[in-house]
Design an enzyme around this catalytic site. Structure first.
Site, short mmCIF file in Angstrom:
data_model
loop_
_atom_site.label_atom_id
_atom_site.label_comp_id
_atom_site.label_asym_id
_atom_site.label_seq_id
_atom_site.Cartn_x
_atom_site.Cartn_y
_atom_site.Cartn_z
N CYS A 50 -3.38 -2.62 6.08
CA CYS A 50 -3.62 -1.31 6.70
C CYS A 50 -5.01 -1.24 7.34
O CYS A 50 -5.26 -0.36 8.16
CB CYS A 50 -3.43 -0.19 5.67
SG CYS A 50 -4.50 -0.33 4.22
N GLN A 92 -5.13 -0.38 -4.85
CA GLN A 92 -5.74 -1.49 -5.58
C GLN A 92 -6.51 -1.01 -6.81
O GLN A 92 -6.50 -1.67 -7.85
CB GLN A 92 -6.66 -2.28 -4.65
CG GLN A 92 -7.28 -3.51 -5.31
CD GLN A 92 -8.08 -4.35 -4.34
OE1 GLN A 92 -7.76 -4.42 -3.16
NE2 GLN A 92 -9.12 -4.99 -4.84
N HIS A 115 -6.22 -6.01 2.91
CA HIS A 115 -5.28 -4.92 3.13
C HIS A 115 -4.86 -4.89 4.60
O HIS A 115 -5.70 -4.72 5.48
CB HIS A 115 -5.92 -3.58 2.74
CG HIS A 115 -6.13 -3.43 1.27
ND1 HIS A 115 -5.41 -2.52 0.50
CD2 HIS A 115 -6.96 -4.07 0.42
CE1 HIS A 115 -5.80 -2.61 -0.76
NE2 HIS A 115 -6.74 -3.54 -0.84
N CYS A 147 0.84 -1.19 0.00
CA CYS A 147 0.00 0.00 0.00
C CYS A 147 0.88 1.25 0.00
O CYS A 147 1.78 1.38 0.84
CB CYS A 147 -0.90 -0.03 1.22
SG CYS A 147 -1.70 1.54 1.60
N GLU A 148 0.64 2.15 -0.93
CA GLU A 148 1.49 3.34 -1.01
C GLU A 148 1.22 4.35 0.10
O GLU A 148 1.99 5.28 0.29
CB GLU A 148 1.32 4.02 -2.37
CG GLU A 148 -0.03 4.66 -2.60
CD GLU A 148 -0.12 5.34 -3.96
OE1 GLU A 148 -0.91 6.31 -4.07
OE2 GLU A 148 0.58 4.92 -4.89
N HIS A 149 0.14 4.15 0.85
CA HIS A 149 -0.18 5.08 1.93
C HIS A 149 0.55 4.74 3.23
O HIS A 149 0.95 5.65 3.96
CB HIS A 149 -1.69 5.08 2.19
CG HIS A 149 -2.49 5.50 1.00
ND1 HIS A 149 -3.75 4.98 0.72
CD2 HIS A 149 -2.21 6.38 0.01
CE1 HIS A 149 -4.20 5.54 -0.39
NE2 HIS A 149 -3.29 6.37 -0.84
N HIS A 150 0.71 3.44 3.51
CA HIS A 150 1.32 3.04 4.79
C HIS A 150 2.51 2.10 4.62
O HIS A 150 3.13 1.71 5.61
CB HIS A 150 0.27 2.34 5.67
CG HIS A 150 -0.95 3.16 5.93
ND1 HIS A 150 -2.12 3.03 5.22
CD2 HIS A 150 -1.17 4.16 6.82
CE1 HIS A 150 -3.02 3.89 5.66
NE2 HIS A 150 -2.47 4.59 6.63
#
Length: 277
Positions: free
Chosen positions: A239, A209, A237, A168-171
């Site tokens: 996250c 995704q 996910h 995940c590019e956020h976390h």
């Protein structure tokens, strides 16, 4: 530091390295195949040197001496410089920078990077991150490698349940699941394994995704020029599972339908039915 004592003409010598370490006098060293005395429980082993002034580490079964584990690990890295050079070259010269970044993270977390379990962690983590994001160094042209074939076939081709792992590019935590791909060829087909390789290229990057699903479908459109493409991704996910709302059984499903698979309800229904069966 060496000490010597005499009793009846017999000289004993032992080495004191650190307070609390267990040492064996020369007179107690094993002779004629006898086992050496065992150290007190919980105490590290060391062997007295017959000539005071230097410690002789006792070899152990893995081929290294019984130095403290951290020293053994340092020695293993130190005496394999060619391996380190190869790793750095394979990483495009970015491995040392990534390793330093992970070392800084460990320090900022309040950990001791010099302790046994963390001694090589920055390098391991750097190499793992390079593997998990290796899709940035690959292209569709590279992996297709002339695996597109002229065939008089215009019926649907489906490869389902392709394993997928991404970050995940956020976390920067994993999400993983299955990918289902279907396409309607126009006189051209691709090797089936190449569809899985296309998934691999785009999933081995920092992703969301929704965009991953569309990237896969657009890559197939560009490579094959088919009548239509459908891609469905089902993933869990971390996250959402191991942090945040912590919903253990949640799954995310995304889809992209292009051309005839978007425009024709019957063709789309055929694809959805086949991937469920």
């Amino acid at each position: 530091m060496g000490t010597a004592s005499g009793d009846g003409g017999e000289t004993q010598a032992q080495i004191l390295v650190e307070p609390g370490e267990w040492h064996v006098p020369v007179s107690q060293l094993p002779q004629n195949g006898l086992k050496r005395p065992a150290p007190p429980r919980g105490q590290p082993r060391s062997v007295a040197c017959p000539a005071a002034g230097a410690e002789l580490p006792r070899p152990c079964c893995n081929g290294y001496s019984e130095l403290r584990s951290a020293e053994v690990r340092r020695a293993r890295v130190q005496y394999h410089p060619e391996k380190r050079v190869r790793e750095e070259a394979a990483g495009g010269g970015e491995l040392p920078a990534l390793e330093g970044a992970y070392l800084s993270i460990l320090q900022r977390l309040g950990e001791n990077p010099a302790r046994q379990g963390l001694l090589l962690t920055p390098r391991r983590a750097a190499k793992a991150m390079q593997f998990l994001t290796k899709g940035y160094q690959e292209t569709i042209e590279d992996i297709l490698n002339d695996a597109i074939f002229d065939e008089d076939h215009n019926e649907m081709v489906i490869v389902k349940d392709i394993d997928m792992f991404s970050l995940c590019e956020h976390h920067l935590v994993p999400f993983f699941g299955k990918v289902h791909i279907g396409y309607l060829p126009i006189k051209k087909v691709v090797g089936l394994s190449k569809l899985a390789r296309i998934v691999e290229i785009f999933s081995r990057r920092l992703q969301v995704q929704e965009w991953l699903t569309r990237q896969i479908s657009l890559a197939i459109i560009e490579a094959l020029k088919p009548a239509g493409v459908a891609v469905i991704v089902e993933a869990s996910h971390m996250c959402m599972v191991m942090r945040g709302v912590q919903k253990m059984n949640s799954r995310t499903i995304t889809s992209t339908m292009l051309r005839v698979l978007r425009e024709d309800p019957k063709t789309r229904e055929e694809f959805l039915t086949l991937i469920k069966n």
